[in-house]
Each structure stands twice: as structure tokens, then as C-alpha cells.
Design an enzyme around this catalytic site. Structure first.
Site, PDB file in Angstrom:
ATOM      1  N   THR A  84       0.812  -1.207   0.000  1.00 15.65           N
ATOM      2  CA  THR A  84       0.000   0.000   0.000  1.00 15.65           C
ATOM      3  C   THR A  84       0.854   1.270   0.000  1.00 15.65           C
ATOM      4  O   THR A  84       0.314   2.375  -0.111  1.00 15.65           O
ATOM      5  CB  THR A  84      -0.924   0.016   1.230  1.00 15.65           C
ATOM      6  OG1 THR A  84      -0.146  -0.223   2.404  1.00 15.65           O
ATOM      7  CG2 THR A  84      -1.981  -1.088   1.115  1.00 15.65           C
ATOM      8  N   HIS A  89       7.221  -0.820   6.558  1.00 16.80           N
ATOM      9  CA  HIS A  89       7.547  -0.072   7.765  1.00 16.80           C
ATOM     10  C   HIS A  89       7.836  -1.047   8.906  1.00 16.80           C
ATOM     11  O   HIS A  89       7.790  -2.275   8.726  1.00 16.80           O
ATOM     12  CB  HIS A  89       6.437   0.913   8.126  1.00 16.80           C
ATOM     13  CG  HIS A  89       5.065   0.297   8.227  1.00 16.80           C
ATOM     14  ND1 HIS A  89       4.681  -0.535   9.258  1.00 16.80           N
ATOM     15  CD2 HIS A  89       3.987   0.390   7.412  1.00 16.80           C
ATOM     16  CE1 HIS A  89       3.439  -0.912   9.096  1.00 16.80           C
ATOM     17  NE2 HIS A  89       2.976  -0.378   7.975  1.00 16.80           N
ATOM     18  N   LYS A 126      -8.657  -2.571  10.755  1.00 18.90           N
ATOM     19  CA  LYS A 126      -8.951  -1.256  10.185  1.00 18.90           C
ATOM     20  C   LYS A 126     -10.349  -0.816  10.603  1.00 18.90           C
ATOM     21  O   LYS A 126     -11.290  -1.608  10.617  1.00 18.90           O
ATOM     22  CB  LYS A 126      -8.880  -1.297   8.652  1.00 18.90           C
ATOM     23  CG  LYS A 126      -7.574  -1.868   8.093  1.00 18.90           C
ATOM     24  CD  LYS A 126      -6.400  -0.987   8.412  1.00 18.90           C
ATOM     25  CE  LYS A 126      -5.146  -1.432   7.682  1.00 18.90           C
ATOM     26  NZ  LYS A 126      -4.741  -2.800   7.958  1.00 18.90           N
ATOM     27  N   ARG A 130      -9.632   1.508   3.262  1.00 18.39           N
ATOM     28  CA  ARG A 130      -8.461   2.210   2.770  1.00 18.39           C
ATOM     29  C   ARG A 130      -8.716   2.757   1.374  1.00 18.39           C
ATOM     30  O   ARG A 130      -9.547   2.251   0.629  1.00 18.39           O
ATOM     31  CB  ARG A 130      -7.254   1.267   2.724  1.00 18.39           C
ATOM     32  CG  ARG A 130      -6.810   0.784   4.075  1.00 18.39           C
ATOM     33  CD  ARG A 130      -5.554  -0.030   4.009  1.00 18.39           C
ATOM     34  NE  ARG A 130      -5.645  -1.172   3.128  1.00 18.39           N
ATOM     35  CZ  ARG A 130      -4.802  -2.187   3.153  1.00 18.39           C
ATOM     36  NH1 ARG A 130      -3.813  -2.188   4.021  1.00 18.39           N
ATOM     37  NH2 ARG A 130      -4.930  -3.200   2.335  1.00 18.39           N
ATOM     38  N   THR A 279       5.550   7.176  15.381  1.00 18.32           N
ATOM     39  CA  THR A 279       6.145   8.237  16.184  1.00 18.32           C
ATOM     40  C   THR A 279       5.321   9.498  15.971  1.00 18.32           C
ATOM     41  O   THR A 279       4.339   9.494  15.228  1.00 18.32           O
ATOM     42  CB  THR A 279       7.598   8.507  15.767  1.00 18.32           C
ATOM     43  OG1 THR A 279       7.603   9.070  14.433  1.00 18.32           O
ATOM     44  CG2 THR A 279       8.423   7.232  15.769  1.00 18.32           C
TER      45      THR A 279
END
Length: 465
Positions: A84, A89, A126, A130, A279
Site C-alpha cells: 500500500t 515499515h 482497520k 483504505r 512516532t
């Protein structure tokens, strides 16, 4: 020669991980065809037990049978990553490391890029649907993700070579009628409605589109396809994937008349309730252009002690004995941040390489008060990416008050004068005295002057050449 090198590397990795390596010496050097899965055989029990001891098994189908199967011969295992974004990450990192554990133990990993499922979106975890990406964007994302995966997995030819697969390759050409006939008929609506994420979304104000509702069917078909074409028998994922995984196992049983396995790890959570991998600035990406190696390393360095000691066995490839020793040392002197430092070093090296880790650590030392005079050029280049920077001429170095005001370290030339008189300004790690120029404290690698006001306010002056 290359095949022999790969063989000995694999043997070393297996022994480090605590597994016995059995091979037929007659096949060494004869190429990949001769090096079958049966040649490279993990015989020492313990992979599932090791994962359990690390807190990495949340659910599993028949763990006794799975352990027996893993001990018998290498297995094909897949973990899916929906592309996506053009980078994975930190939230994806546990899946990659899990595949690496299996590869080091002699198994064959199949990281799956969801070029097809990424167009639909998994409703698991979710609260709303999305945004859907177009085919060109997804294809570009898949290509970049493969580059990141190659840092953690070995894609070079061999018995345990990683193989990146893209479900768009086998899904794009299937008509809706064929999909409903060949897949849909094997999975009941009752089974799909029982999925926790479906229940949650149906009860939410956003509801659940038919597009997302169909995701389970698509993922189940991925498992069936990989089982049929690549002999993949095990799928793993986060605990929110359990319903999707078991649907695939059921589809394999009904359509291929064979068994398969599934296991999940617990969703990674932080002790403060914040989402792992997030973060104040957003997600912690594996792409150095999105999250620098310095920032990536600092993410792990800044973990709370409870999180660091929890994540260490889950994310580290070190043995449990070594990890337990680290945790003991950490608990004895938590101010030394031993657990955080170990995780930061190991994971930054895995994702960005040893050199980037060295430079990031050196940059961190500088920004936390170490003397920059002996720092390498690479470390200072890393610092230059992390602090405000102004390009000046060599003559500008004499205008101390003006530079401090210009940089924002002081609100005015008068404020700059007061800060220096109060010995609140350091240049290249040394206190700047009244009447001294910035150049009096030296020029780092004939290019930079690092100025600090207070404890944390830095500015780097770069001299134009």
C-alpha cells in the site's frame, strides 16, 4: 565456487541458530538442481518451541503436527505484505524476520507482495476502508519492496532461496465467475461472518464494503495457489490474520485434498498504548529516504525498558541464551540502555547495513554530547541530515552574533551576546568564549562547524567551497 560459499554460509547460520545441518557431500558444487530440499535437512527439533519461547506463537494449527513436519524436512512458508506504500515499515518487520528465521533453519521463504489484494484492502484491524491504489502504483511499490526484502532474505540460488511472489500474477486473469465457482463455493458466508474484523466493521458506523468482505476469499486462494504450484504448506501472519489463514487451509483441504498449516504471532503493541512503529512524525519506514538510518536507530533506542526487553527476543536473531543474558545485564543497569542498544544495532544493520549503523551511532553520540572533533566525515554527513543547516562563506565565521541570530539559535544579536557571556554556546564541542570566532574552535573536515546552544539545540554551518 559461489554455490560452495552459499553452502558453508548456510551451514554456519544453521549452527549459530542451534540446528544440526545434514547434507550429502556429493552434491556440493553441482548446482542448485542437485541441492534438493532433502539434501539440506533440518533434523534438530525446536523451531516452533523457540518461536513460542520468544512469545511469537499466538495461534497454531496442530502445533505437534507442525513441529513434526518441520523436523522431517524443509517446508515452504509464506507471509504476505500488501504494497500500500512504496516502502514497508517497522510494523512489517516481524514478518520479515520470521521468514529469515525459517530460512536460517533451512526452510524456503515465500514473501508475498499483494499486488492484487492490495487493490482491495484487508479489513483486519482497520476502522474504515483504505484508499484503493491503481495498478501502476502497486507495481512500482512491489518493485521497491523487493529491494527491501533482499536485505533480510537471501534470494540467491540455493535450496532455501527466498522467492518473491505477487498475487496479481495469478489473480488478474481470473474472471469473476471462475473465482466464484472455484473459490467461493468452498467458503461459507457463516465462516466469513465469524471473523472478528468483519464483526467489528459491521457494527461500526463505516460498515464494510463487499470489496473488503471478499478479501478473505482472495487470501485463501493465494494460499491454495502457492500450495499447488510451490508446495507451500505453511502461512504465518499477525494474529488478526487467523481467520484468513484458516480459510486458506480449509480451501486447500477441499480443493487439493491435502493438509496445510497456519500460525500467527501476537500483534505487537507498546506499553504506553501507542501503535507500534508510529512516532510523532508518523510511521517508521524501512526506506532510508522516508526514515533515515539515524531516525530508525533512534526509534529503537528510545523504547521504554518494558518494551525493549519484550521486543528483544521477538525481533533479535540472537539465541535465547544470549538474549536472556542481555536482559539480565539491562535490568541490572537500565540507565545503560543495553537492550535498546542491542536492538538498535542489530535491526539497523539488518535493514540499512553495517556502515549506516556505524555512522548513525556516531552521529547520535555527537548529538548527545560527544566530542565531534574526532568524528568521521560520514558521521558528520549523517548529522547534517538530522539538524538544521546553513551554508556560509569562510568569511562569515567572524560574524558570530549575526550567524547565531541568522540560524535561529538566538533571537537577536543581543541574545547571542548574552548566551556567549553566560557560556551557553558550544562550538565543535568546546565552550565559545566572548571575543572568539567560530573558526577558533576548528573546522570539521575543512567543511563544517557544529554549534550547540543549551543541551539540544544544534545548528550546522557548512562552508561553501
Amino acid at each position: 565456487m559461489q554455490q560452495c560459499a552459499l553452502h558453508f554460509i548456510a551451514v554456519e547460520q544453521a549452527l549459530i541458530s542451534g540446528y544440526e545441518w545434514i547434507d550429502d557431500a556429493s552434491t556440493i558444487g553441482q548446482g542448485v538442481e542437485a541441492a534438493t530440499w532433502q539434501t539440506f535437512k533440518v533434523t534438530t527439533p525446536g523451531l516452533i518451541a523457540d518461536l513460542s519461547a520468544r512469545g511469537l506463537i499466538h495461534d497454531s494449527t496442530d502445533p505437534v503436527a507442525l513441529e513434526s513436519r518441520l523436523n522431517d524436512r524443509p517446508i515452504g512458508i509464506y507471509v504476505g505484505f500488501d504494497p500500500t506504500a512504496d516502502s514497508l515499515h517497522v510494523g512489517h518487520l516481524l514478518g520479515q524476520i520470521t521468514l529469515r528465521r525459517f530460512q536460517l533453519a533451512g526452510h524456503r521463504p515465500f514473501p508475498l507482495a499483494g499486488g492484487a489484494t492490495g487493490m482491495v484492502g484487508d479489513p483486519s484491524g482497520k476502522s474504515e476502508e483504505r484508499n484503493l491504489l491503481d495498478r501502476e502504483t502497486l507495481a512500482s511499490n512491489v518493485e521497491k519492496i523487493q529491494q527491501q526484502l533482499s536485505r533480510l532474505l537471501d534470494f540467491s540460488p540455493g535450496a532455501s532461496a527466498a522467492t518473491l511472489v505477487n498475487n496479481a500474477d495469478w489473480t488478474a486473469g481470473i474472471s469473476a465467475l471462475d473465482f466464484l465457482r472455484d473459490v467461493g463455493k468452498h467458503i461459507t458466508v457463516n465462516q466469513m461472518m465469524a471473523k472478528e474484523s468483519v464483526k467489528n466493521r459491521l457494527n461500526s458506523e463505516n460498515g464494510l464494503s463487499y470489496t473488503e468482505f471478499s478479501y478473505m476469499l482472495l487470501q485463501a486462494n493465494d494460499f491454495r495457489h502457492l500450495c499447488a504450484t510451490h508446495d507451500v504448506e505453511l502461512q504465518m501472519g499477525g494474529s488478526d490474520q487467523w481467520g484468513n489463514i484458516t480459510a486458506g487451509i480449509d480451501l486447500i483441504r477441499k480443493s487439493l485434498s491435502r493438509s496445510a498449516f497456519g500460525a500467527t504471532w501476537p500483534l505487537v503493541t507498546r506499553s504506553d498504548g501507542q501503535k507500534f512503529g508510529k512516532t510523532a512524525d508518523g510511521a517508521v519506514w524501512l526506506d532510508a529516504q522516508r526514515t533515515s538510518p539515524y531516525q530508525f536507530r533512534q526509534f529503537w533506542m528510545q523504547l521504554a525498558d518494558t518494551d525493549a526487553t519484550k521486543y528483544l527476543p521477538q525481533f533479535s536473531l540472537q539465541s535465547l541464551d544470549a538474549i536472556n543474558a542481555l536482559i539480565t545485564d539491562h535490568n541490572a543497569a537500565p540507565e545503560r540502555r543495553i537492550a535498546q542498544r542491542s536492538l538498535a544495532t542489530e535491526l539497523t544493520t539488518l535493514v540499512h547495513g553495517e556502515d549506516a549503523t556505524t555512522h548513525a551511532a556516531a552521529a547520535a553520540d555527537i548529538l548527545f554530547g560527544a566530542d565531534p572533533m574526532g568524528a568521521s566525515r560520514e558521521a558528520l554527513q549523517t548529522v547534517a541530515l538530522e539538524v538544521p543547516r546553513t551554508t556560509i562563506s569562510a568569511a562569515d565565521l567572524d560574524d558570530v552574533f549575526g550567524l547565531l541570530a541568522r540560524s535561529g539559535l538566538a533571537t537577536s544579536t543581543s541574545d547571542a551576546r548574552r548566551s556567549i557571556e553566560q557560556k551557553g554556546v558550544k562550538v565543535n564541542g568546546a565552550t565559545l568564549e566572548a571575543g572568539q570566532s567560530l573558526a577558533s574552535k576548528g573546522i570539521l573536515h575543512e567543511q563544517w562547524v557544529l554549534v550547540r546552544k543549551g543541551k539540544t539545540n544544534y545548528h550546522l554551518f557548512e562552508i561553501a567551497r
